[in-house]
Design an enzyme around this catalytic site. Structure first.
Site, short mmCIF file in Angstrom:
data_model
loop_
_atom_site.label_atom_id
_atom_site.label_comp_id
_atom_site.label_asym_id
_atom_site.label_seq_id
_atom_site.Cartn_x
_atom_site.Cartn_y
_atom_site.Cartn_z
N LYS A 277 -11.09 27.78 12.57
CA LYS A 277 -11.49 26.43 13.00
C LYS A 277 -12.26 26.50 14.32
O LYS A 277 -13.31 25.87 14.47
CB LYS A 277 -10.26 25.53 13.14
CG LYS A 277 -9.68 25.12 11.78
CD LYS A 277 -8.34 24.39 11.89
CE LYS A 277 -7.77 24.17 10.50
NZ LYS A 277 -6.47 23.49 10.48
N GLN B 152 -1.87 22.31 14.46
CA GLN B 152 -1.81 23.15 13.26
C GLN B 152 -0.38 23.10 12.69
O GLN B 152 0.60 23.26 13.40
CB GLN B 152 -2.21 24.59 13.61
CG GLN B 152 -2.28 25.53 12.42
CD GLN B 152 -3.33 25.14 11.38
OE1 GLN B 152 -4.35 24.54 11.71
NE2 GLN B 152 -3.07 25.46 10.12
N ASP C 38 -7.77 15.42 11.59
CA ASP C 38 -7.11 15.90 10.36
C ASP C 38 -6.94 14.76 9.35
O ASP C 38 -6.68 15.00 8.18
CB ASP C 38 -5.72 16.45 10.70
CG ASP C 38 -5.67 17.96 10.74
OD1 ASP C 38 -6.45 18.61 10.03
OD2 ASP C 38 -4.83 18.50 11.50
N1 GUN Z 1 -1.85 23.51 7.80
C1 GUN Z 1 -2.33 23.72 6.55
N2 GUN Z 1 -3.40 22.96 6.33
C2 GUN Z 1 -3.63 22.24 7.44
C3 GUN Z 1 -4.61 21.29 7.82
O1 GUN Z 1 -5.50 20.93 7.05
N3 GUN Z 1 -4.49 20.81 9.08
C4 GUN Z 1 -3.51 21.19 9.93
N4 GUN Z 1 -3.48 20.63 11.14
N5 GUN Z 1 -2.58 22.07 9.62
C5 GUN Z 1 -2.64 22.60 8.37
#
Ligand code: GUN
Length: 338
Positions: A106, A150, A173
């Site tokens: 990311k 996350q 998100d």
């Molecule tokens: N953990 C697994 N997928 C995601 C996501 O799309 N966003 C976040 N913040 N954590 C995750």
């Protein structure tokens, strides 16, 4: 009176060609009845040349690359116009190796696009109170347009209270109940990244989703539920299958669109896929040999589907792309540049 004697019908390698779905029967040397004229034969052969005996691949990597190119250009223009770049704050608690990889992808995705990333890597014993304090600071920071925590977080942390503490305008998100509610109310604001990415992939097929039978397998807050809302918004008839669903097979078998997001390797059997269906596989699992696979039996499903996403290279690259797209949207909203 002379009678024309017709030749014996030639033998045809293909029992039938259904040009609607373009299935090719694999039974060889079955006589055609009635025999095809030369012109019909030529037309049939032309059809067959265009016939796909297996699914077209929905290439998420290629779409993500295209979208990121356009976003990079937009970010450069916006940065020039407003004198600052969009900013994304990423919070990672603990040392889960998979989460570390996701977060690295990311932040590097941000940097390549000209988005500034603010990483907060915190130890596994970080308290809820500390995290709430950090989120409050980031909410107030004018350089930060997007905030993500996350997931998963360590056991002692309540993820819902963290998500609800994020300013909904910075919730890139799309997990905050405000943003989920906006989607449910048909007024989407910031949309959950994986389902939003799946919708972009479905758009690539050109299929009109109105009235299509869509089956979402998995009912998580991150994927299954917002995916169902996205499909509903697009006019589809939506079924959500989950761990209490009886006879999953019967639901999958009647689906025009299957979105597999159960997190169980190979749960969806290829033989269940309706011929001509579209299959979106959100699952990602590492096998012992190091290769990656999804929730769907890919090879067998690809024999029947019209479109299918590969794992890797399908949904995965789209999730990060939609996060970056959301960050740019949040940036524009903060600057009143809509
Ligand atoms: N953990 C697994 N997928 C995601 C996501 O799309 N966003 C976040 N913040 N954590 C995750």
């Amino acid at each position: 009176m002379s009678m024309r004697v017709r030749k014996k019908p030639p033998f045809c390698r293909f029992q039938h060609v259904n040009t609607d779905k373009l299935y090719v029967c694999r039974q060889a040397f079955t006589p055609c009845s009635p025999p095809l004229s030369k012109a019909e034969l030529a037309a049939t052969m032309r059809d067959l040349m265009n016939t796909k005996t297996s699914a077209q691949i929905l290439n998420g990597k290629a779409l993500a690359t295209r979208m990121r190119g356009a976003l990079t250009k937009e970010v450069a223009e916006l940065t020039e116009k407003h004198g600052r770049a969009p900013g994304l704050a990423v919070i990672l608690v603990g040392d889960d190796p998979a989460s570390q990889v996701y977060v690295r992808n990311k932040t590097s995705g941000c940097e390549k696009m000209g988005v500034v990333s603010f990483s907060h890597y915190l130890p596994a014993d970080t308290t809820q109170q500390h995290l709430l304090g950090l989120i409050s600071e980031l909410n107030a920071d004018p350089k930060v347009d997007g905030i993500l925590v996350q997931l998963p977080v360590p056991e002692h942390i309540n993820p819902d209270s963290l998500i609800e503490a994020i300013d909904p305008g910075k919730d890139v998100d799309g997990f905050h109940p405000y943003n989920v509610g906006r989607l449910a109310a048909r007024k989407p604001a910031l949309r959950s990244c994986t389902p939003f990415g799946c919708m972009k992939l479905l758009e690539e097929t050109g299929i009109d989703l109105h009235g299509k039978e869509c089956v979402v397998v998995g009912a998580s807050n991150i994927v299954g539920r917002p995916m169902a809302l996205e499909l509903l918004l697009a006019g589809a008839t939506v079924t959500v299958a989950h761990k209490f669903t009886q006879d999953l097979q019967s639901h999958v078998e009647r689906a025009d669109i299957v979105v597999a997001a159960a997190g169980k390797q190979g749960l969806i059997k290829g033989a269940w896929i309706k011929p001509g269906a579209t299959v979106i596989d959100v699952g990602i699992h590492r096998l012992e040999d190091g290769s990656l696979t999804g929730d769907v039996e890919f090879a067998a499903a690809a024999e029947r589907a019209a479109w299918i996403t590969p794992v890797p290279g399908g949904v995965g690259p789209m999730t990060i792309t939609m996060l970056l797209a959301n960050t740019v949207e949040a940036f524009k909203a903060h600057l009143g540049d809509k």
